[in-house]
Design an enzyme around this catalytic site. Structure first.
Site, short mmCIF file in Angstrom:
data_model
loop_
_atom_site.label_atom_id
_atom_site.label_comp_id
_atom_site.label_asym_id
_atom_site.label_seq_id
_atom_site.Cartn_x
_atom_site.Cartn_y
_atom_site.Cartn_z
N MET A 21 33.17 35.30 38.69
CA MET A 21 33.79 33.33 39.50
C MET A 21 33.04 33.40 40.50
SD MET A 21 37.49 33.73 39.69
CE MET A 21 37.40 35.77 40.26
N GLY B 35 34.70 34.27 46.18
CA GLY B 35 33.86 34.58 45.29
C GLY B 35 34.26 35.92 44.94
N SER B 36 34.27 36.35 43.06
CA SER B 36 35.18 37.52 42.69
C SER B 36 35.17 37.71 41.56
CB SER B 36 36.58 37.50 42.91
OG SER B 36 37.03 35.81 42.86
N ARG B 37 35.46 38.15 40.97
CA ARG B 37 36.38 38.89 39.72
C ARG B 37 37.26 39.47 39.35
NH1 ARG B 37 31.54 44.50 38.26
NH2 ARG B 37 32.81 44.74 36.85
#
Length: 217
Positions: free
Chosen positions: A97, A185-187
């Site tokens: 993301m 911000g991430s995954r």
């Protein structure tokens, strides 16, 4: 519509934006400079608002498919060894993301939460190969009657400083409902049984609650 996790940040951002613009009106007499700085402040506010947006994406739960838990781009589809819970090989599907994506995490499938664990860690960029094991993260395992135990992992990135996870052991969760939020911000990694039929491809855009990640044969 905004996610509840952004309520305080949105409120303080609005108050700060109004205060700064009013201050500019009093202190800056050069009109073009005042307008430019005010525009920059408004753009920053818009970025905060868009980050916490929470589109209404209601679904009719289906037991034989796994939906994308988040919006983003599919960056990994590969077999890996999962050392925390399964301790064997799993098929990992990772969705990255960017800061402009919707950051709501949703349950990709219905079932019983068997495991939910928070891990403090580093803040490597979310696409780093070690991010799944070394970054701040939460690990959740859901027992689904069609797929068995399915794991998903929320992973903080270089900008993300707080992961919110609603899943608790013993909860019955429903596909499509909010499962948490990752700020800035991430995954998210999904761990599926080896041999699962995956419906996405690398670099595909995934949409939370809409894109089918996998289905039962």
């Amino acid at each position: 519509m905004f996610h509840k996790e952004g309520t305080k940040i949105i409120f303080y951002s609005l108050v700060t934006t109004v205060a700064i613009i009013v201050l500019f009106d009093y202190l800056i007499t050069v009109e073009w400079l005042r307008m430019t700085l005010s525009s920059i402040i408004l753009i920053l506010l818009i970025l905060v608002l868009q980050f916490f947006r929470n589109p209404n994406r209601s679904v009719t739960p289906k037991e034989d498919i796994i939906l994308a838990p988040v919006d983003g781009k599919v960056v990994v589809i590969e077999e890996v060894y999962e050392p925390e819970y399964f301790k064997d090989k799993r098929l990992m599907v990772s969705i990255f993301m960017s800061p402009i994506n919707v950051h709501v995490t949703r349950y990709g499938l219905s079932g019983l939460v068997k495991y939910s664990q928070y891990h403090a860690g580093k803040y490597l960029v979310a696409w780093h190969p070690k991010a799944s094991e070394e970054n701040e993260r939460t690990t959740v395992v859901i027992d689904n009657k069609y797929f068995g135990d399915i794991m998903y992992r929320q992973i903080a990135g270089a900008l993300a400083k707080r992961i919110v996870n609603y899943a608790k052991p013993g909860m019955q969760v429903v596909q499509g409902e909010d499962a948490g939020f990752i700020k800035f911000g991430s995954r998210v990694d999904l761990y599926l049984p080896v041999g699962t039929k995956v419906d996405v491809v690398l670099n595909q855009k995934a949409v939370g609650n809409k894109t089918v990640i996998a289905r039962k044969l």
